[in-house]
Design an enzyme around this catalytic site. Structure first.
Site, PDB file in Angstrom:
ATOM      1  N   GLU A  45       4.801   4.301   9.675  1.00 52.69           N
ATOM      2  CA  GLU A  45       5.383   3.975   8.366  1.00 52.69           C
ATOM      3  C   GLU A  45       5.367   5.196   7.438  1.00 52.69           C
ATOM      4  O   GLU A  45       4.339   5.853   7.272  1.00 52.69           O
ATOM      5  CB  GLU A  45       4.608   2.825   7.726  1.00 52.69           C
ATOM      6  CG  GLU A  45       5.230   2.344   6.419  1.00 52.69           C
ATOM      7  CD  GLU A  45       4.468   1.176   5.804  1.00 52.69           C
ATOM      8  OE1 GLU A  45       5.106   0.280   5.237  1.00 52.69           O
ATOM      9  OE2 GLU A  45       3.218   1.168   5.894  1.00 52.69           O
ATOM     10  N   LYS A 127      12.104  -1.866   4.064  1.00 54.29           N
ATOM     11  CA  LYS A 127      11.098  -2.924   3.994  1.00 54.29           C
ATOM     12  C   LYS A 127      11.490  -3.922   2.924  1.00 54.29           C
ATOM     13  O   LYS A 127      11.761  -3.546   1.778  1.00 54.29           O
ATOM     14  CB  LYS A 127       9.731  -2.293   3.686  1.00 54.29           C
ATOM     15  CG  LYS A 127       8.536  -3.217   3.815  1.00 54.29           C
ATOM     16  CD  LYS A 127       7.254  -2.402   3.620  1.00 54.29           C
ATOM     17  CE  LYS A 127       6.001  -3.234   3.834  1.00 54.29           C
ATOM     18  NZ  LYS A 127       4.769  -2.405   3.706  1.00 54.29           N
ATOM     19  N   CYS A 161       4.694  -2.461   8.804  1.00 55.70           N
ATOM     20  CA  CYS A 161       3.392  -2.865   8.294  1.00 55.70           C
ATOM     21  C   CYS A 161       3.296  -4.379   8.115  1.00 55.70           C
ATOM     22  O   CYS A 161       3.504  -5.136   9.050  1.00 55.70           O
ATOM     23  CB  CYS A 161       3.120  -2.112   6.991  1.00 55.70           C
ATOM     24  SG  CYS A 161       1.392  -2.061   6.478  1.00 55.70           S
TER      25      CYS A 161
END
Length: 341
Positions: A45, A127, A161
């Site tokens: 990430e 995200k 994540c």
């Protein structure tokens, strides 16, 4: 379609706040993965230009010393930095999932870019919901970012994540017949000993469960905190150093039945984790359970997904059906005219 091939997950420290150096290092790692025979390599990430651990270490006013540099070293779509990554994929005949901080105008986004072996960006996602204090740095994605892409290697998707703790987002991915999943994680030592949910036990378990639920292979790369990164972030403060300790790399690759496969390296060691995968295993896993297929209970629960890309500004002449609406307004009578009739 190729059934058996090698994949690689990168466990390496980023070149924190130095995008040029980060691209150089990424190219070297891509070449290393390809030279070992990997057809796909995945990074962690926001590996470019590094995960902003400083947002967890002090108040916003203190964080501002990093904010400008982080913004300037975040990558821009279509830039020369992106072209270097594309060139590396093409020259090495390898697909790439790159975790990055994407700069778009005045905003940053936690992004994952998927390059195919020709260097073409086949997916550019964000995200959906930055986690906790990440929302002080990054904007949000939308339903269009829940996408699985058909490639020469199979159907490949990405999440970052704690998107792996979002049941509905995961289900949207499973329903697209995902075969290989790139799960981008930061380092997993943040708040070590004080916040169990942030540690490797929970987060590797999330990757493993994703593999079982989705009946797919999962590449779960992690980054590292080195002494240089810790010194820059913590500035000699022992309390901050305790919250952001060294290491934190727990890179894993999982098979569709949940077992860990491939090579292993220590949590404080840089390197590549390799695994040989066989897409034929997926059929055996889904014979037992396919939550978005034969194991679904459609009459009881279903997912409503909005895949439309959301924009903060829509030009009047781009709005769907505006021509019809304007004609309707022109033709419509006023209330007084209607009453007169």
């Amino acid at each position: 379609m190729t059934k058996q091939f090698k994949v690689a997950a990168v466990q390496a420290a980023p070149c924190f706040l130095d995008l040029d150096a980060g691209i150089d290092k990424a190219v070297r790692l891509i070449e290393e993965a390809a030279s070992a025979g990997a057809r796909l390599v995945a990074f962690s990430e926001t590996w470019l230009p590094g995960y902003p651990n400083y947002i967890w270490l002090g108040p916003v006013a203190w964080q501002m010393q990093f904010a400008g540099r982080y913004f300037e070293n975040s990558i821009v779509a279509g830039s020369d930095h992106e072209k270097r990554l594309a060139d590396s994929c093409r020259k090495n005949n390898i697909q790439l999932s790159m975790g990055c901080s994407e700069r778009d105008g005045g905003s940053l986004y936690i992004a994952q870019w998927h390059f195919d072996e020709t260097g073409t960006v086949v997916n550019r996602r964000r995200k959906l919901k930055p986690t906790h204090v990440e929302r002080t740095v990054y904007g949000e994605g939308d339903g269009s970012d829940l996408a699985v892409v058909e490639t020469s290697l199979g159907r490949i998707g990405q999440l970052a994540c704690w998107e792996h703790l979002q049941p509905l987002s995961k289900y949207a991915m499973y329903a697209q017949n995902e075969q290989i999943h790139c799960a981008a994680w930061p380092n997993l030592h943040l708040y070590k000993g004080t916040a169990y949910a942030l540690g490797h036990e929970v987060n590797n378990a999330a990757s493993m469960i994703y593999a079982v639920e989705g009946g797919c292979f999962v590449l779960a790369p992690c980054s590292l905190v080195t002494r240089d990164i810790q010194d820059e972030l913590c500035q000699g403060d022992p309390e901050k150093e305790a919250l952001c300790p060294l290491g934190g790399g727990y890179t894993r690759i999982y098979a569709p039945d949940g077992q860990e496969i491939g090579t292993q390296i220590a949590q404080d060691e840089e390197g590549l984790v390799f695994a040989d995968i066989d897409l034929g295993m997926i059929a055996f896993a889904k014979t037992a359970a396919d939550p978005a297929g034969h194991y679904a209970k459609r009459d009881a629960t279903r997912l409503l997904l909005n895949r439309k890309r959301q924009r903060p500004v829509v030009a009047f002449d781009d709005a769907p059906g505006w021509e019809d609406a304007s004609e309707l307004v022109t033709a419509r009578q006023s209330p007084m005219e209607e009453a007169a009739e």
